[in-house]
Each structure stands twice: as structure tokens, then as C-alpha cells.
Write a protein that holds these residues in place. Structure first.
Motif, mmCIF file in Angstrom:
data_model
loop_
_atom_site.group_PDB
_atom_site.id
_atom_site.type_symbol
_atom_site.label_atom_id
_atom_site.label_comp_id
_atom_site.label_asym_id
_atom_site.label_seq_id
_atom_site.Cartn_x
_atom_site.Cartn_y
_atom_site.Cartn_z
ATOM 1 N N VAL A 1 85.602 65.954 46.264
ATOM 2 C CA VAL A 1 86.043 66.961 47.229
ATOM 3 C C VAL A 1 84.822 67.714 47.730
ATOM 4 O O VAL A 1 84.000 68.181 46.932
ATOM 5 N N GLU A 2 84.706 67.806 49.057
ATOM 6 C CA GLU A 2 83.619 68.551 49.673
ATOM 7 C C GLU A 2 84.192 69.605 50.596
ATOM 8 O O GLU A 2 85.305 69.467 51.121
ATOM 9 N N TYR A 3 83.392 70.664 50.828
ATOM 10 C CA TYR A 3 83.769 71.725 51.759
ATOM 11 C C TYR A 3 82.733 71.739 52.875
ATOM 12 O O TYR A 3 81.534 71.892 52.624
ATOM 13 N N VAL A 4 83.197 71.595 54.103
ATOM 14 C CA VAL A 4 82.304 71.341 55.232
ATOM 15 C C VAL A 4 82.743 72.173 56.439
ATOM 16 O O VAL A 4 83.784 72.828 56.431
ATOM 17 N N SER A 5 81.938 72.116 57.492
ATOM 18 C CA SER A 5 82.317 72.684 58.788
ATOM 19 C C SER A 5 83.045 71.610 59.589
ATOM 20 O O SER A 5 83.095 70.432 59.197
ATOM 21 N N TYR A 6 83.612 71.983 60.735
ATOM 22 C CA TYR A 6 84.249 70.991 61.598
ATOM 23 C C TYR A 6 83.255 69.896 61.994
ATOM 24 O O TYR A 6 83.546 68.709 61.888
ATOM 25 N N SER A 7 82.071 70.322 62.448
ATOM 26 C CA SER A 7 81.081 69.340 62.890
ATOM 27 C C SER A 7 80.547 68.531 61.714
ATOM 28 O O SER A 7 80.308 67.321 61.843
ATOM 29 N N GLY A 8 80.372 69.190 60.553
ATOM 30 C CA GLY A 8 79.895 68.459 59.378
ATOM 31 C C GLY A 8 80.885 67.414 58.913
ATOM 32 O O GLY A 8 80.509 66.292 58.564
ATOM 33 N N GLY A 9 82.174 67.761 58.892
ATOM 34 C CA GLY A 9 83.194 66.793 58.512
ATOM 35 C C GLY A 9 83.267 65.629 59.477
ATOM 36 O O GLY A 9 83.452 64.475 59.068
ATOM 37 N N THR A 10 83.122 65.931 60.760
ATOM 38 C CA THR A 10 83.121 64.877 61.782
ATOM 39 C C THR A 10 81.995 63.889 61.535
ATOM 40 O O THR A 10 82.192 62.668 61.562
ATOM 41 N N GLU A 11 80.805 64.412 61.275
ATOM 42 C CA GLU A 11 79.641 63.557 61.056
ATOM 43 C C GLU A 11 79.781 62.727 59.789
ATOM 44 O O GLU A 11 79.482 61.517 59.788
ATOM 45 N N LEU A 12 80.250 63.346 58.708
ATOM 46 C CA LEU A 12 80.389 62.619 57.452
ATOM 47 C C LEU A 12 81.439 61.522 57.542
ATOM 48 O O LEU A 12 81.277 60.438 56.977
ATOM 49 N N THR B 1 94.984 57.651 44.589
ATOM 50 C CA THR B 1 93.868 57.017 45.283
ATOM 51 C C THR B 1 92.559 57.758 45.028
ATOM 52 O O THR B 1 92.482 58.984 45.144
ATOM 53 N N ALA B 2 91.519 57.007 44.697
ATOM 54 C CA ALA B 2 90.172 57.574 44.585
ATOM 55 C C ALA B 2 89.584 57.643 45.987
ATOM 56 O O ALA B 2 89.255 56.613 46.584
ATOM 57 N N LEU B 3 89.483 58.830 46.522
ATOM 58 C CA LEU B 3 88.965 58.968 47.884
ATOM 59 C C LEU B 3 87.976 60.108 47.968
ATOM 60 O O LEU B 3 88.006 61.061 47.176
ATOM 61 N N ARG B 4 87.101 60.006 48.953
ATOM 62 C CA ARG B 4 86.131 61.055 49.250
ATOM 63 C C ARG B 4 86.800 61.979 50.277
ATOM 64 O O ARG B 4 86.944 61.606 51.436
ATOM 65 N N PHE B 5 87.180 63.158 49.825
ATOM 66 C CA PHE B 5 88.005 64.063 50.625
ATOM 67 C C PHE B 5 87.213 65.310 50.990
ATOM 68 O O PHE B 5 86.373 65.780 50.219
ATOM 69 N N ALA B 6 87.497 65.873 52.173
ATOM 70 C CA ALA B 6 86.853 67.125 52.576
ATOM 71 C C ALA B 6 87.823 67.976 53.373
ATOM 72 O O ALA B 6 88.716 67.465 54.066
ATOM 73 N N THR B 7 87.648 69.259 53.250
ATOM 74 C CA THR B 7 88.309 70.227 54.117
ATOM 75 C C THR B 7 87.303 71.336 54.375
ATOM 76 O O THR B 7 86.136 71.243 53.973
ATOM 77 N N LEU B 8 87.725 72.372 55.087
ATOM 78 C CA LEU B 8 86.813 73.462 55.354
ATOM 79 C C LEU B 8 86.629 74.317 54.103
ATOM 80 O O LEU B 8 87.326 74.151 53.113
ATOM 81 N N LYS B 9 85.692 75.232 54.159
ATOM 82 C CA LYS B 9 85.303 75.997 52.972
ATOM 83 C C LYS B 9 86.416 76.933 52.507
ATOM 84 O O LYS B 9 87.218 77.406 53.307
ATOM 85 N N PHE C 1 89.464 63.657 56.021
ATOM 86 C CA PHE C 1 89.058 65.009 56.396
ATOM 87 C C PHE C 1 90.310 65.744 56.862
ATOM 88 O O PHE C 1 90.993 65.309 57.792
ATOM 89 N N ALA C 2 90.637 66.872 56.204
ATOM 90 C CA ALA C 2 91.829 67.650 56.544
ATOM 91 C C ALA C 2 91.405 69.013 57.076
ATOM 92 O O ALA C 2 90.553 69.683 56.478
ATOM 93 N N PHE C 3 92.012 69.427 58.196
ATOM 94 C CA PHE C 3 91.648 70.713 58.790
ATOM 95 C C PHE C 3 92.778 71.215 59.672
ATOM 96 O O PHE C 3 93.609 70.448 60.160
ATOM 97 N N SER C 4 92.809 72.540 59.851
ATOM 98 C CA SER C 4 93.789 73.178 60.731
ATOM 99 C C SER C 4 93.103 73.573 62.028
ATOM 100 O O SER C 4 91.980 74.087 62.021
#
Length: 341
Positions: free
Chosen positions: A193-204, A153-161, A213-216
């Protein structure tokens, strides 16, 4: 933004704990303070997350209790271990599997000797969530992490830095569980693939600039609740085979998210399997035993107040505070085993 407001509220609560704790706690006069530093540096987590909120509360609690003045600094699961080992910090948050990898010299710690970072205590369970916009999941018939891979799948994915426990677990899951480099493959499939903060990923995610958006984070995740308040999402399960392979590599476990906790997983839904781990405090092995014992004592005695900052700390228990296969500080071993006897 709602996630920012929630975090500010947590910080206010955390700071207010000082006045409650200072009146009720103190280091006993007969404690041996030989070798104690005048200040401690506690490395927490990325801005806007539960680690930062709890790190502030913990630092204020230790300071108010008569222990060395403790400063809370931002950090990440990988960098905190390396900084503790190198004495650039004294203690900080990480996850147990990361320290397991560090001790072996694997993953983010390849070709590095890490022998001055040990466990102070496992404090609560850690869940890794794959959160996908519901409209994207329905359009592409995505019902699991395996579906993303099988469909390329072509997807716009993000996790933390990189350097955070989130990015470590995500990378390790794809490498050990599925046998590929997630960044390279997602980009080869036409995604990003992007690297973001919790709040940044939420907003995006809410603004439709991300698909997944994947995070622990802890078991009851305010970050996920903030996302659900802004956009319809689904939680993607991870296949058992991949979970088992990651467990064999780094000692993670399988956790199951029960229906009814989150809006995206209502009552009557199928439970969702995710990567499980433990948020822990990593401490310098060369800190005095008496100091580490007192840090644990204050942590344990004020678990209830600290839960006002992050409720997951209520999970702290003598039975799970010491890991089975990862080295722990001698001061911690004496304190927690003393409670269990």
C-alpha cells in the motif's frame, strides 16, 4: 507528463478569471462588514487535483470581487475540517460524509469535538474510482472490488495520503462495507500500500509500479482521463451490499458511472457502481453571517466562469447546496433558501 501539463493549463485559466470577474462584481456598499477579517485562508486539496485548481480560481474570484483577500493553500478533506474547527484556516474543501463523521466524533475524528466547522455549500458530486491496470485485471480475473477480497489478491495498491477525502472513503468502505483494515490485509496477502498524489499515482500506474489506484474526484475526472491516455485500465464496481453499509454509517450514496464517458468504459459496457458523495465547502461557524452570505453569492453568480477551471462546479444548485443531515452556516441557509423561494 500529461497530467502535469493539464494542471498547469487549469491554473492559467483560473488566474485569468480575475480580470473578467473584477470588472463585473463587487460587494454592495450596504453590506454589513462588522467582524470581517482582512484576509481569508482557503484550504483546497492535494497538488495536481481538481480541488487545487478550483481552490485557486475561487480564491482569486472572491478577492477580485471585493471580499477579503483570499489565499489558496493545499490541504485535504480531513485536515481541512480540523483546521477550520481550530481556526488555522477559514474555509476549505471536504466531502459531506467526512463532516458527518466529524460531527459524530467517528473514524478520523474519534474522541475529538468538532463544533466550529459547518457546511457553506455542497458544490458538486464526488465519485470514488478503483482504477486497475487492464493486464493485471485480466491475468487475475478481477472484475470487481469484491474479487480482490474474495481471491485475497496480492496487489500493489495506492490511494491518496491519510487526511484526504480519498483515503477516508477508501478506508471507510473497507471497514464498514467489508469489515477489515485494507492496509493490513493487502500487506498480509503479499501486496503493498502506497500513499501518493493524483499525478504520482497516475505515473506509477502507467509505469507498472502499481496495479490499482483508488481516489475520489468529480464526476468527469481529468485524472482518470490522463491515466487512460497512458495505459489501458478498467474501472472496478463496488458491490451494493458494501455501498449500503457505508451509506448507513456516513451518509454516502450510490452513483453509477455510465458507459461512454471514459475509454475504459466504452459504449455497450455495463454501468459501474461506485461510492458517491458531495464535494462541499466547509467554513468556520463563527465567521460573520454577512461574510458567508457574500461568499456564497459570488460563488453562485460566477459559477459559469469558475467552470473553466473545473467543469463539475456547473452542478452547483440551490436544491442541493444545503445538506439534509449536516449543520450548515446560517449565512448559507439564508442565501440558498432565499434563492429557492
Amino acid at each position: 507528463m500529461k497530467s502535469s501539463g493539464t494542471f498547469k493549463t487549469l491554473l492559467i485559466v483560473a488566474v485569468s478569471l480575475i480580470f473578467i470577474i473584477a470588472a463585473n462584481t463587487g460587494v454592495n456598499a450596504d453590506v454589513d462588514k462588522t467582524g470581517w477579517a482582512s484576509q481569508l485562508r482557503f484550504m483546497s486539496g492535494p497538488p495536481g487535483g481538481s480541488w487545487e485548481a478550483l481552490g485557486t480560481a475561487l480564491s482569486d474570484t472572491w478577492t477580485a470581487s471585493g471580499l477579503p483577500k483570499t489565499a489558496s493553500l493545499t490541504g485535504g478533506g480531513v485536515s481541512n475540517i480540523l483546521n477550520v474547527h481550530a481556526k488555522r484556516g477559514d474555509l476549505g474543501f471536504s466531502v459531506a460524509s467526512l463532516l458527518g463523521a466529524a460531527v459524530k466524533g467517528e473514524a478520523d475524528f474519534k474522541n475529538r469535538v468538532v463544533d466550529n466547522a459547518v457546511i457553506m455549500a455542497n458544490i458538486y458530486t464526488q465519485y470514488t474510482y478503483f482504477v486497475m491496470r487492464k493486464d493485471f485485471a485480466q491475468k487475475n480475473n478481477i472484475k470487481s472490488v469484491e474479487d480482490i477480497i474474495n481471491k485475497k489478491t496480492a496487489l500493489r495498491f495506492a490511494t491518496l495520503k491519510p487526511g484526504t477525502s480519498s483515503e477516508f472513503i477508501v478506508k471507510a468502505l473497507f471497514e464498514k462495507g467489508y469489515g477489515f483494515d485494507y492496509k493490513k490485509n493487502f500487506q498480509d496477502w503479499g501486496g503493498s500500500v502506497e500513499y501518493v498524489s493524483y499525478s504520482g499515482g497516475t505515473e506509477l500506474l502507467a509505469d507498472n509500479h502499481l496495479d490499482c489506484f483508488a481516489f475520489s474526484i468529480g464526476r468527469t475526472a481529468s485524472t482518470l482521463m490522463n491515466i487512460e491516455n497512458q495505459v489501458d485500465v478498467v474501472l472496478l464496481p463496488v458491490g451494493q451490499d458494501a455501498l449500503d453499509k457505508l451509506s448507513d454509517a456516513y451518509g454516502t450514496v450510490t452513483f453509477t458511472v455510465a458507459p461512454g464517458i471514459y475509454k475504459s468504459l466504452p459504449e455497450g459496457s455495463e454501468p459501474v457502481k461506485v461510492v458517491g458523495d458531495y464535494t462541499c465547502i466547509v467554513v468556520r461557524k463563527d465567521l460573520p453571517e454577512s461574510l458567508v452570505r457574500e461568499l456564497n453569492r459570488v460563488l453562485w453568480e460566477h459559477k459559469g466562469e469558475l467552470a473553466n477551471a473545473v467543469s463539475d462546479i456547473e452542478e452547483l444548485a440551490p436544491e442541493t447546496a444545503l445538506p439534509e443531515k449536516i449543520p450548515a452556516h446560517e449565512g448559507s441557509v439564508k442565501f440558498w433558501k432565499g434563492l429557492s423561494q
